[in-house]
Design a protein around this motif. Structure first.
Motif, PDB file in Angstrom:
ATOM      1  N   PRO A  42     -18.768  20.579 -46.469  1.00 40.93           N
ATOM      2  CA  PRO A  42     -19.721  21.357 -47.240  1.00 40.93           C
ATOM      3  C   PRO A  42     -19.134  21.696 -48.488  1.00 40.93           C
ATOM      4  N   THR A  43     -20.028  21.892 -49.571  1.00 35.44           N
ATOM      5  CA  THR A  43     -19.481  22.068 -50.708  1.00 35.44           C
ATOM      6  C   THR A  43     -20.873  22.931 -51.465  1.00 35.44           C
ATOM      7  N   ALA A  44     -20.308  23.724 -52.291  1.00 35.81           N
ATOM      8  CA  ALA A  44     -21.203  24.709 -52.760  1.00 35.81           C
ATOM      9  C   ALA A  44     -22.399  23.862 -53.643  1.00 35.81           C
ATOM     10  N   ALA A  45     -23.543  23.938 -53.534  1.00 36.36           N
ATOM     11  CA  ALA A  45     -24.817  23.262 -53.744  1.00 36.36           C
ATOM     12  C   ALA A  45     -24.643  21.738 -53.521  1.00 36.36           C
ATOM     13  N   ASN A  46     -23.705  21.401 -52.572  1.00 37.64           N
ATOM     14  CA  ASN A  46     -23.325  20.092 -52.277  1.00 37.64           C
ATOM     15  C   ASN A  46     -23.218  18.944 -53.373  1.00 37.64           C
ATOM     16  N   PHE A  47     -22.381  19.798 -54.539  1.00 38.08           N
ATOM     17  CA  PHE A  47     -21.944  18.984 -55.678  1.00 38.08           C
ATOM     18  C   PHE A  47     -20.948  18.231 -55.397  1.00 38.08           C
ATOM     19  N   GLN A  48     -20.140  18.237 -54.434  1.00 40.17           N
ATOM     20  CA  GLN A  48     -19.068  17.345 -53.953  1.00 40.17           C
ATOM     21  C   GLN A  48     -17.956  17.164 -54.842  1.00 40.17           C
ATOM     22  N   PRO A  49     -17.413  18.138 -55.635  1.00 40.85           N
ATOM     23  CA  PRO A  49     -16.394  17.886 -56.657  1.00 40.85           C
ATOM     24  C   PRO A  49     -14.991  17.119 -56.108  1.00 40.85           C
ATOM     25  N   VAL A  99     -12.462  26.171 -53.765  1.00 41.08           N
ATOM     26  CA  VAL A  99     -12.848  26.243 -52.100  1.00 41.08           C
ATOM     27  C   VAL A  99     -13.524  25.267 -51.677  1.00 41.08           C
ATOM     28  N   ASP A 100     -14.091  24.249 -52.463  1.00 40.25           N
ATOM     29  CA  ASP A 100     -14.684  23.011 -51.820  1.00 40.25           C
ATOM     30  C   ASP A 100     -13.565  22.047 -51.801  1.00 40.25           C
ATOM     31  N   ALA A 101     -12.594  22.083 -52.307  1.00 45.24           N
ATOM     32  CA  ALA A 101     -11.673  20.995 -52.086  1.00 45.24           C
ATOM     33  C   ALA A 101     -10.499  21.517 -50.720  1.00 45.24           C
ATOM     34  N   ALA A 102     -10.562  22.909 -50.812  1.00 46.72           N
ATOM     35  CA  ALA A 102      -9.996  23.514 -49.589  1.00 46.72           C
ATOM     36  C   ALA A 102     -10.618  23.289 -48.405  1.00 46.72           C
ATOM     37  N   ILE A 103     -11.794  23.250 -48.519  1.00 47.44           N
ATOM     38  CA  ILE A 103     -12.660  22.817 -47.189  1.00 47.44           C
ATOM     39  C   ILE A 103     -12.430  21.519 -46.949  1.00 47.44           C
ATOM     40  N   ALA A 104     -12.627  20.544 -47.654  1.00 48.08           N
ATOM     41  CA  ALA A 104     -12.388  19.170 -47.454  1.00 48.08           C
ATOM     42  C   ALA A 104     -11.014  18.835 -47.096  1.00 48.08           C
ATOM     43  N   THR A 105     -10.089  19.758 -47.463  1.00 49.37           N
ATOM     44  CA  THR A 105      -8.682  19.620 -47.156  1.00 49.37           C
ATOM     45  C   THR A 105      -8.456  19.837 -45.743  1.00 49.37           C
ATOM     46  N   THR A 106      -9.074  21.001 -45.254  1.00 52.70           N
ATOM     47  CA  THR A 106      -8.864  21.496 -43.805  1.00 52.70           C
ATOM     48  C   THR A 106      -9.699  20.474 -43.074  1.00 52.70           C
ATOM     49  N   GLN A 107     -10.793  19.992 -43.410  1.00 54.44           N
ATOM     50  CA  GLN A 107     -11.502  19.074 -42.548  1.00 54.44           C
ATOM     51  C   GLN A 107     -10.750  17.879 -42.269  1.00 54.44           C
ATOM     52  N   MET A 108     -10.195  17.211 -43.327  1.00 56.21           N
ATOM     53  CA  MET A 108      -9.191  16.374 -43.119  1.00 56.21           C
ATOM     54  C   MET A 108      -7.867  16.585 -42.280  1.00 56.21           C
ATOM     55  N   MET A 109      -7.305  17.781 -42.395  1.00 55.18           N
ATOM     56  CA  MET A 109      -6.410  18.069 -41.347  1.00 55.18           C
ATOM     57  C   MET A 109      -6.650  18.085 -39.898  1.00 55.18           C
ATOM     58  N   LEU A 110      -7.970  18.411 -39.657  1.00 54.16           N
ATOM     59  CA  LEU A 110      -8.249  18.761 -38.328  1.00 54.16           C
ATOM     60  C   LEU A 110      -8.602  17.182 -37.779  1.00 54.16           C
TER      61      LEU A 110
END
Length: 174
Positions: A42-49, A99-110
Motif C-alpha cells: 500500500p502507498t499513499a494515493a496508490n502512487f507507487q513511487p 513511508v511508501d518505500a519503507a512499507i514496500a521494504t517491510t513487505q519484501m522482508m516478510l
C-alpha cells in the motif's frame, strides 16, 4: 481470519535480521515473489513511487561491499528508492515517498522470510554517495539497502530481537 492473523504474527515475530548468509543462490521465482510483495504494497494515493534496483552482478556487489560493511556478503542486495517526482505530497508538504518505500521494504522482508530467505534492513550509509555511486537520477531518493539470501547454518537473531517494550508503554487509548 483469526488463524491467518496468528500465522502472520508468528511470521512477524520469528523473522530476524540476518547477518550471515549461506553460499547459495536465490531462485528466480522466489526473487520475483519478493519483488511482487513490494509491487502490491500500500502507498499513499496508490502512487507507487517505490523503485527497486536488484544488485546481483559481482561488479556491483563489490561496489556496495566497498561502500558499506553492512551487506554481510549477501548474494543479492536490493536498493530501495522512491521517485520524488511522483510520490504523494500532503498539504503540509509531507512527502510520502519514504513511508511508501519503507512499507514496500517491510513487505519484501516478510515475504522473503516466508520463503526461507533472510534479510537485514540497512541504512548505515550516506545516501548521497550511494546515489552517485550508481548514478541515480536526481528524482530518485535512496531509502534502504536490503541484503537478501539464505541464512547460514549458524545464523541466529541477536539477543535484542526478543525484547519488546510493554504494550502499555507503546499504546494509549484516547
Amino acid at each position: 481470519m483469526s488463524d491467518n492473523m496468528q500465522d502472520f504474527l508468528q511470521l512477524a515475530s520469528e523473522r530476524y535480521s540476518v547477518r550471515k548468509y549461506a553460499d547459495k543462490p536465490i531462485e528466480d521465482e522466489k526473487l520475483e515473489k519478493i519483488l511482487k510483495a513490494a509491487q502490491i504494497a500500500p502507498t499513499a494515493a496508490n502512487f507507487q513511487p517505490q523503485r527497486i534496483f536488484v544488485i546481483k552482478s559481482e561488479e556491483n556487489l563489490e561496489k556496495i561491499r566497498d561502500f558499506t560493511p553492512y551487506c554481510f556478503n549477501a548474494p543479492i542486495i536490493l536498493m530501495i528508492c522512491y521517485d520524488k517526482n511522483i510520490s504523494w505530497k500532503g498539504i503540509d508538504g509531507h512527502d510520502s515517498g519514504h513511508v511508501d518505500a519503507a512499507i514496500a521494504t517491510t513487505q519484501m522482508m516478510l515475504e522473503a522470510y516466508d520463503l526461507g530467505i533472510g534479510s537485514v534492513w540497512v541504512r548505515g550509509y550516506d545516501s548521497r554517495i550511494l546515489e552517485k555511486l550508481f548514478d541515480l537520477p536526481d528524482n530518485l531518493v535512496s531509502v534502504a539497502l536490503l541484503p537478501i539470501g539464505y541464512p547460514s547454518e549458524d545464523s541466529k537473531p541477536i539477543p535484542l530481537h526478543f525484547k519488546n517494550i510493554d504494550m502499555d508503554d507503546m499504546v494509549t487509548y484516547l
